[in-house]
Design an enzyme around this catalytic site. Sequence first.
Site, PDB file in Angstrom:
ATOM      1  N   ASP A 156       0.653  -1.169   0.006  1.00  0.00           N
ATOM      2  CA  ASP A 156      -0.047  -0.146  -0.056  1.00  0.00           C
ATOM      3  C   ASP A 156       0.880   1.236   0.139  1.00  0.00           C
ATOM      4  O   ASP A 156       0.643   2.014  -0.678  1.00  0.00           O
ATOM      5  CB  ASP A 156      -0.902   0.029   1.311  1.00  0.00           C
ATOM      6  CG  ASP A 156      -1.705   1.193   1.358  1.00  0.00           C
ATOM      7  OD1 ASP A 156      -2.556   1.331   0.177  1.00  0.00           O
ATOM      8  OD2 ASP A 156      -1.836   1.952   2.406  1.00  0.00           O
ATOM      9  N   MET A 184     -23.602   6.249 -11.735  1.00  0.00           N
ATOM     10  CA  MET A 184     -22.247   6.138 -11.625  1.00  0.00           C
ATOM     11  C   MET A 184     -21.595   7.611 -11.869  1.00  0.00           C
ATOM     12  O   MET A 184     -20.773   8.154 -11.162  1.00  0.00           O
ATOM     13  CB  MET A 184     -21.764   5.496 -12.974  1.00  0.00           C
ATOM     14  CG  MET A 184     -20.123   5.353 -13.234  1.00  0.00           C
ATOM     15  SD  MET A 184     -19.181   4.895 -11.964  1.00  0.00           S
ATOM     16  CE  MET A 184     -19.160   3.219 -11.965  1.00  0.00           C
ATOM     17  N   VAL A 243     -22.894   5.232 -21.474  1.00  0.00           N
ATOM     18  CA  VAL A 243     -23.074   3.930 -21.728  1.00  0.00           C
ATOM     19  C   VAL A 243     -21.847   3.081 -22.099  1.00  0.00           C
ATOM     20  O   VAL A 243     -21.014   3.588 -22.888  1.00  0.00           O
ATOM     21  CB  VAL A 243     -24.298   3.629 -22.292  1.00  0.00           C
ATOM     22  CG1 VAL A 243     -24.165   4.177 -23.917  1.00  0.00           C
ATOM     23  CG2 VAL A 243     -24.744   2.312 -22.505  1.00  0.00           C
ATOM     24  N   GLU A 244     -21.782   1.760 -21.814  1.00  0.00           N
ATOM     25  CA  GLU A 244     -20.493   0.984 -22.028  1.00  0.00           C
ATOM     26  C   GLU A 244     -20.665   0.560 -23.445  1.00  0.00           C
ATOM     27  O   GLU A 244     -20.826  -0.732 -23.934  1.00  0.00           O
ATOM     28  CB  GLU A 244     -20.444  -0.068 -20.987  1.00  0.00           C
ATOM     29  CG  GLU A 244     -19.083  -1.021 -21.258  1.00  0.00           C
ATOM     30  CD  GLU A 244     -17.955  -0.172 -20.861  1.00  0.00           C
ATOM     31  OE1 GLU A 244     -16.725  -0.951 -20.755  1.00  0.00           O
ATOM     32  OE2 GLU A 244     -17.676   0.967 -20.306  1.00  0.00           O
ATOM     33  N   LYS A 264     -19.397   6.045 -26.940  1.00  0.00           N
ATOM     34  CA  LYS A 264     -18.158   6.669 -26.358  1.00  0.00           C
ATOM     35  C   LYS A 264     -17.456   7.514 -27.234  1.00  0.00           C
ATOM     36  O   LYS A 264     -16.791   8.576 -27.200  1.00  0.00           O
ATOM     37  CB  LYS A 264     -17.421   5.824 -25.622  1.00  0.00           C
ATOM     38  CG  LYS A 264     -17.897   5.117 -24.270  1.00  0.00           C
ATOM     39  CD  LYS A 264     -17.124   4.257 -23.557  1.00  0.00           C
ATOM     40  CE  LYS A 264     -17.661   3.645 -22.195  1.00  0.00           C
ATOM     41  NZ  LYS A 264     -17.949   4.679 -21.213  1.00  0.00           N
ATOM     42  N   HIS A 269     -10.604   4.141 -14.889  1.00  0.00           N
ATOM     43  CA  HIS A 269     -11.831   3.122 -14.525  1.00  0.00           C
ATOM     44  C   HIS A 269     -12.085   3.083 -12.808  1.00  0.00           C
ATOM     45  O   HIS A 269     -11.326   2.785 -12.188  1.00  0.00           O
ATOM     46  CB  HIS A 269     -11.510   1.801 -14.789  1.00  0.00           C
ATOM     47  CG  HIS A 269     -12.371   0.565 -14.508  1.00  0.00           C
ATOM     48  ND1 HIS A 269     -11.978  -0.648 -14.510  1.00  0.00           N
ATOM     49  CD2 HIS A 269     -13.745   0.684 -14.366  1.00  0.00           C
ATOM     50  CE1 HIS A 269     -13.111  -1.375 -14.170  1.00  0.00           C
ATOM     51  NE2 HIS A 269     -14.066  -0.517 -14.124  1.00  0.00           N
ATOM     52  N   ASN A 296     -17.693   0.183  -8.820  1.00  0.00           N
ATOM     53  CA  ASN A 296     -18.927   0.522  -8.239  1.00  0.00           C
ATOM     54  C   ASN A 296     -19.205  -0.080  -6.915  1.00  0.00           C
ATOM     55  O   ASN A 296     -19.010  -1.361  -7.035  1.00  0.00           O
ATOM     56  CB  ASN A 296     -20.122   0.074  -9.280  1.00  0.00           C
ATOM     57  CG  ASN A 296     -21.378   0.952  -9.387  1.00  0.00           C
ATOM     58  OD1 ASN A 296     -21.179   2.003  -8.715  1.00  0.00           O
ATOM     59  ND2 ASN A 296     -22.232   0.793  -9.971  1.00  0.00           N
ATOM     60  N   ASN A 354     -10.500  -6.355 -14.587  1.00  0.00           N
ATOM     61  CA  ASN A 354     -11.419  -7.196 -15.316  1.00  0.00           C
ATOM     62  C   ASN A 354     -10.722  -8.402 -16.084  1.00  0.00           C
ATOM     63  O   ASN A 354     -11.355  -9.394 -16.271  1.00  0.00           O
ATOM     64  CB  ASN A 354     -12.219  -6.339 -16.194  1.00  0.00           C
ATOM     65  CG  ASN A 354     -13.392  -5.780 -15.108  1.00  0.00           C
ATOM     66  OD1 ASN A 354     -13.841  -6.436 -14.428  1.00  0.00           O
ATOM     67  ND2 ASN A 354     -13.824  -4.482 -15.779  1.00  0.00           N
TER      68      ASN A 354
END
Length: 719
Positions: free
Chosen positions: A298, A326, A403-404, A409, A452, A455, A502
């Site tokens: 950390d 978001m 929206v993704e 985008k 990024h 959530n 991800n």
Amino acid sequence: MVYQGNRITVTMLEDGIANMQYNAENESVNKFDTETNKQFAEVVNALEKADDIKGLIVTSSKGVFIAGADITEFVASFKQSEEEIKDWVININDAFNRFEDLPFPKVAAINGAALGGGCEMTLVCEYRVMSDKAIIGLPETQLGIFPGFGGTVRSTRVIGIDNALELIATGTPKKALDALKLGLVDATVAADDLQDAAIDLVKKCISDELDWQAKREEKLVPVKLNQLEQAMAFNSAKGMIFAKANPKQYPAPALAIAAIEKHVNLPRDKAIEVEAAGFAKAAKTPQAESLVGLFLSDQLVKKLAKQHSKKAHDINEAAVLGAGIMGGGIAYQAASKGLPIIMKDIKSEQLDLGMGEASKLLGKMVDRGKITPAKMGETLSRIRPTLNYGDFAETDIVIEAVVENPNVKRAVLKEVEGLVKDDCILASNTSTISITFLAEALERPENFVGMHFFNPVNRMPLVEVIRGEKSSEEAISTTVALATKMGKVPVVVNDCPGFLVNRVLFPYFGAFDLLLKQGADFAHVDKVMEKFGWPMGPAYLIDVVGLDTGVHGAEVMAEGFPDRMKPDYKGAIEHLYENKRLGQKNGVGFYKYEMDKRGKPKKVADEATYELLKTTTDSDKQTFEDQAIIDRTMLAFCNETVRCLEDNIVSTPSEADMAMIMGVGFPPFRGGPCRYIDQMGLDNYLALCEKYAYLGKAYEAPQKIRDMAAAGETFYATA
């Protein structure tokens, strides 16, 4: 001058009162490192020989009183045997005990954080006076250990068994008023009055207005509770503490309680020996190794963020494109840290939703007494909702959070680029879409990065800052600085499908899907992985994320890494999605969701899920041992983490481990995927990869693992 060192000085003030001051030269904080411990012992020698001292105050020249032990030294110290660690701690305690036994009153003047060894230093004084801005506590259990400089012995005698157990087991520092109510300090004063107040207390001791010797005596003898009272205190504390922390995962609180139970009926010196033995036992646990390593990781991640921020532009105003939950979360996070932010959307109802999200989060803080209603109003006033781009001309950075969808985008980014100043940074909040691909739509791709957020934005500390092929260092720097300003922990990663978190998470879901195909029960897999230490198992996690989001992400990952992320079968996640089961967002996924009394979704079993999964499960169902479930899911997860290091997506094992802990909840007591591999042993891990390699590429050992195993290397230094 009674003593002059580069860590501690002792000078005479007035009326026979000495000032022992912690003042570590060339250091930002005072801490008990090897040199400070050595000088403290020398100070005690000098004080024992001095015959003109009537009383003493303990002060600090830094903003922090004493931050505790030097954790960077723990790695080497904890490599010693249990007996050697015990002797090491007892040797340090000798100086603390002798200081406590000095023939004059001692008062600690706590000007800032007194944590761990810093708190223990105050406990060897007869009185403690504290600035109203300071904090005090014993946070060692958060490192997998417990107080070892007499903290468990003296705290139980000063504030009582139940209060001491709570202070030690939770590790949560106390503010001044709370410490005063607890009896951990004797007075709180304004910072400017601290030294005078400490001197005044010493004078009252010298003049016998205060019985300082009685205060000392109560720390030298057993706790004054009968056996029944002790049993009640311990049983009550155990119930509360073990409900919060599983002792198999986090053994330090249980080991602390066991040590205290043994020493409460002993005099100080014997009690210190019991504490030292328990401390040594805790220090040798794998959890202590992991949690100390996690603390150091950390620190490194935050240091790297500072380095990355060196070329940052000033950020006086930000903007977020796309409101809703978001966008509202991002706006709230910026505004709550003092940064004005514009929130733009094409629909007024989305702006209402975004402002509603910010208001809800601030309202909860008001309800908890964290902020005043006036502060809430002030924070909300920093968010400017708008349906147009009129105010974007002077914005320093724009976060796109629409929206993704790559086409949407690209169109939005292209539009806003023409409306902002030339050096404005554009950042896309995307979870999977290539930053390099999105940059193709821009005239100034050097000003574009990925940012990024996870959530819910207000609770998840991690922000991935993604470097595209043409992203400039200034753009990366400014985005890292913004994330830090927003109270987040940024990790800089290079561009690839899924980025870091991800990209690693989807092979884990893939391993889960394969287990279900071969006959595993998803609810049992969840239980096994929760027992392993995850906050939720993979079925529950994908329900929370959303099966639609999962299927979309899986498609992106399959295209990017077809050799190991493109299954040749339809899995359970995709099949449930096709049957309109999206998870929590529509009330049915792997589980069914019902609202509890607090209006939060609660998962319950759903027979319909099992009926649906019959079509995606092999006819010759297999049964799996719990360890096989752990091995298969963690191999896929850890292998992809290592491949991200191989591919230079992430620079260091520390950043990879911290990202997985902060981003998806990898069990902190296991230290992260790289440390998990280290603790298993590279050879053992390689053997496990070879055992399961027949399942597919995701389970095969990366070349980096083979090379490290052959060279006898580990991800983290062992010395």
